[in-house]
Structures are given as structure tokens and as C-alpha cells.
Scaffold this motif. Sequence first.
Motif, PDB file in Angstrom:
ATOM      1  N   THR A  59      90.307 123.831  13.137  1.00  0.00           N
ATOM      2  CA  THR A  59      89.030 123.842  12.422  1.00  0.00           C
ATOM      3  C   THR A  59      88.735 122.404  12.001  1.00  0.00           C
ATOM      4  OG1 THR A  59      90.255 124.348  10.404  1.00  0.00           O
ATOM      5  CG2 THR A  59      89.185 126.203  11.511  1.00  0.00           C
ATOM      6  N   ALA A  60      87.483 122.139  11.685  1.00  0.00           N
ATOM      7  CA  ALA A  60      87.106 120.771  11.305  1.00  0.00           C
ATOM      8  C   ALA A  60      85.981 120.804  10.292  1.00  0.00           C
ATOM      9  CB  ALA A  60      86.657 119.993  12.539  1.00  0.00           C
ATOM     10  N   TYR A  61      85.858 119.743   9.547  1.00  0.00           N
ATOM     11  CA  TYR A  61      84.655 119.513   8.758  1.00  0.00           C
ATOM     12  C   TYR A  61      83.750 118.729   9.710  1.00  0.00           C
ATOM     13  CZ  TYR A  61      81.827 118.053   4.685  1.00  0.00           C
ATOM     14  OH  TYR A  61      80.818 117.824   3.786  1.00  0.00           O
ATOM     15  N   LEU A 128      89.979 111.685  11.329  1.00  0.00           N
ATOM     16  CA  LEU A 128      89.009 112.779  11.488  1.00  0.00           C
ATOM     17  C   LEU A 128      89.468 114.017  10.725  1.00  0.00           C
ATOM     18  CD1 LEU A 128      87.728 112.693  15.184  1.00  0.00           C
ATOM     19  CD2 LEU A 128      86.990 111.373  13.206  1.00  0.00           C
ATOM     20  N   PRO A 129      88.556 114.605   9.927  1.00  0.00           N
ATOM     21  CA  PRO A 129      88.899 115.798   9.146  1.00  0.00           C
ATOM     22  C   PRO A 129      88.976 117.037  10.042  1.00  0.00           C
ATOM     23  CG  PRO A 129      86.611 115.207   8.776  1.00  0.00           C
ATOM     24  CD  PRO A 129      87.190 114.129   9.651  1.00  0.00           C
ATOM     25  N   ILE A 130      90.141 117.171  10.672  1.00  0.00           N
ATOM     26  CA  ILE A 130      90.431 118.294  11.572  1.00  0.00           C
ATOM     27  C   ILE A 130      91.774 118.859  11.136  1.00  0.00           C
ATOM     28  CG2 ILE A 130      90.878 118.960  13.985  1.00  0.00           C
ATOM     29  CD1 ILE A 130      89.218 116.503  14.837  1.00  0.00           C
ATOM     30  N   TRP A 131      91.887 120.180  11.192  1.00  0.00           N
ATOM     31  CA  TRP A 131      93.130 120.823  10.771  1.00  0.00           C
ATOM     32  C   TRP A 131      93.630 121.775  11.841  1.00  0.00           C
ATOM     33  CZ3 TRP A 131      88.922 119.793   7.763  1.00  0.00           C
ATOM     34  CH2 TRP A 131      89.138 118.889   6.711  1.00  0.00           C
ATOM     35  N   GLY A 132      94.927 121.714  12.061  1.00  0.00           N
ATOM     36  CA  GLY A 132      95.540 122.588  13.055  1.00  0.00           C
ATOM     37  C   GLY A 132      96.473 123.589  12.376  1.00  0.00           C
TER      38      GLY A 132
END
Lengths: 147, 147, 77, 77
Positions: A59-61, A128-132
Motif C-alpha cells: 500500500t502507499a500514500y 517513498l511512503p510505501i508499505w509492504g
Amino acid sequence: MREKKLRNIFVNGAISADTIAESIRKHHTKKDIGAHSIFLGQVRADEIGDQQVAGISYTAYEELALEKMYEIREAIFEKYPLTCMHVHHSLGLIAAGEICLFVFTSSKHRKAAMEACDELVERIKAELPIWGKEILTDESHQWKENK
Amino acid sequence: MREKKLRNIFVNGAISADTIAESIRKHHTKKDIGAHSIFLGQVRADEIGDQQVAGISYTAYEELALEKMYEIREAIFEKYPLTCMHVHHSLGLIAAGEICLFVFTSSKHRKAAMEACDELVERIKAELPIWGKEILTDESHQWKENK
Amino acid sequence: MNIKILLFGRLTELLGQSVLHMEDVSDTNTLAQRLSSQYPGLAQIKYQVAVNQEIIHGNKALTDGMTVALMPPFSGG
Amino acid sequence: MNIKILLFGRLTELLGQSVLHMEDVSDTNTLAQRLSSQYPGLAQIKYQVAVNQEIIHGNKALTDGMTVALMPPFSGG
């Protein structure tokens, strides 16, 4: 003032080998290019205790990520004599063995493409505001952390 | 004593985007890979006086090149924790815009793949007995020299 | 006055939602304190704060309609 | 005694062929000197020498059946 154009880097699902081939093919008409550097991030089936990573859900902002990517893009074009730069990052669940990140730089001589590609990958992972979220084989999960 | 297996790196004609895609696709089953680094050399239509480079015709001392590539391969695997390494170089006439070199490294974490790929490209250009003859638009030619 | 709060990563789990709204909150420090008292686990999690899509450092005054994002460490790529 | 000589790159042009044979040549220096007197342009071209697929530095004795390669600077990639 130059128009600030945010380019979308996000794709739903894994990045296919065909997408990568198509991107490479488009550069055959750019005859001032001598070197392409490509980085691909692939989801690893890491062992977590007695479980394995089956996939990663990203997911990401998105709005902030695209703003940030714009800044990074400008900085990299400022620093290296590049012809082209392309970045794609997956969202959603990507199975182990599939590709979730595709970074592609091109330049006249090889050093610029190679160094820019390395720096881009580092900055993408750090900024980068990305989450795994790692989904394990027993359907439990844990949040990934970049080293 | 381990058998010394020389792998062919030479392909006749340009390296297609489909070949690259196929090579990427084959790695989806290798689930311990987290990072791929790819370098592609593309023939540039450089301006030479009032002519342009239409293509480069490559020849090689193939037997020596494969021996040398074997050494380089062993040294790179010794130095970096790689999962895979693939090298393809074109022979024959490659038109401007087409791909003549494909270097592909894969590893668990990104640093090894990236650094090994960079080092491979440098060594291939410096150490493999391959010669490029630049064919200009008026059909004259000149011998390429690596910087 | 209404502030929109976006949650990401493990914070969506901790707070059980990805969007919150908060009334009458004057600055980001106050916002964080209120959330921490409501969700005690929050104090254990490191996160960055963005206001209107800009990462801030330190405290920042809030006005009606602003969007505050709470972002745990990134793990893209 | 017969030595096979392989030529590459611009040397194939200068000598007008890519394979030569030379009789009774005791070492690589002698081979190079003979070729240079026959093809004066050769002295102006830098090249490496390989004997039986191994690059040599300095002079090397030759025996019947050996293959000598003359290689101008590489330009692959």
C-alpha cells in the motif's frame, strides 16, 4: 513557470516480463542511447520461523509518493546526463517470485545510467511512503522493514 | 576436479526485447532472489563528420573470449553472493537502436546484483576480445575504440 | 474545525482503520498526544508526520480542513 | 613447422586476410618482425598477442602447430 507534471508510478499487481520488454522495445527508436540500466525488485519467499513469505501486499500514500517521486526525478535528471528514466512500483498483493519494482534509466554512456539507477533505487526505498505487508503461508502476516 | 564448463555468450544478430523478457520470466521460480540488475548496451547512431553510424559489425576471437568469460564469471561469483549471472553479446551487424550486450545478475539483496553487474560490464568491455566496426551511412567504416 | 487523519502500514492495524477525523485540535503534537492516550500502542511505534502531503519535523499548527498523515517506516521496493 | 596466425579487427584489413600461416618461426618476436617488414603499417598498430588462446606478455617460443593471435584493442559491448 514550467508545469509540474506528476507521473503515476503505481501499477496494480505484479510487473510482468512483457511490460519490461515493451518498455525496452520503445527505446529502439532513441538512437542517442548507448546504455540502459534496469533494476528489478522481486518478492522473496523468505523463511519466517517455520513459515514462508507467500507474497507481499503493498500500500502507499500515493499522492505524497508521487510528489516525492517528482522531486527525486528532478534531482536525478539534474545530477546525471540521462536520456530517459522510468519507475514502476506495484500495489496490492504480489506473490513470491513476482516483480514489484522496475527502475529503468538510459543514457549515452554507461556510467550515467548505472549510477542514476543505483541512486534511484536507494531513494525509492528510503523516501517513498510505501508499505509492504508480508503474507505468510499460514495467512498470518508481518510488516516488512527496509534495511 | 570440477569440470570447466565454457558457456557460449555469443548470439548472431541483435538481442531482442523478447529474449530479455524470456530470461526475466525464467527467474520467477527462483524465490530466493530479491533483486535483478540488468545492463543493456544499445548501438548509438553517433555523428561522424557529416555521416552517422548506421550499425556496428561485431567479430570476436570466440574461443579466447569464452575462456576469458569463464575466468570473469568465476571471479565474480567468488566476490559477490549472486544467485545467477547471464551474459549475451551480439556478433554480426547490429543496427543503431538495437541491443548488442545483455548482462543480467540476480541476488538475494540488491547490492550484490548491482555491483556485480557494474563490474561485469567493465570487465567485458576491457577484457573480452571483441571488435566493433562502425558502419556509417555512406557505407564507409571505422573501427570502434572503447574508452 | 475538522482535521482528517490518514493512517498507513501497521498503524491501520493498531487503530483498526485507515482514516480518522478529529475536531478542535490546534497542532500536530496535540493530535499525536490525543491519539496516544486513546491507542496506547502508538507510543511504541516510530512514525513520520505529513501535513497536507508535506513531511514535517517538529510541531505544526493545524487549521480547518487540513490532512495529517501518520507514516511508519517505509518498506517499498 | 607451421604456425597459424589469426588476425582480428583492423588487422584483418591491413593484412587483407584473417588467417595466415608462417613456416620456421622460432618465437613471437620473430613472427612480429617478419610481419612488420611485410606489412609496414603494422608497426603503427598496438596489439596484444595470444598463443594457443592465452594472452602472453613479452616473447614466447613457438613450436609446430601453435596458433598465434594478433589482437588490436578490444571494442566489445
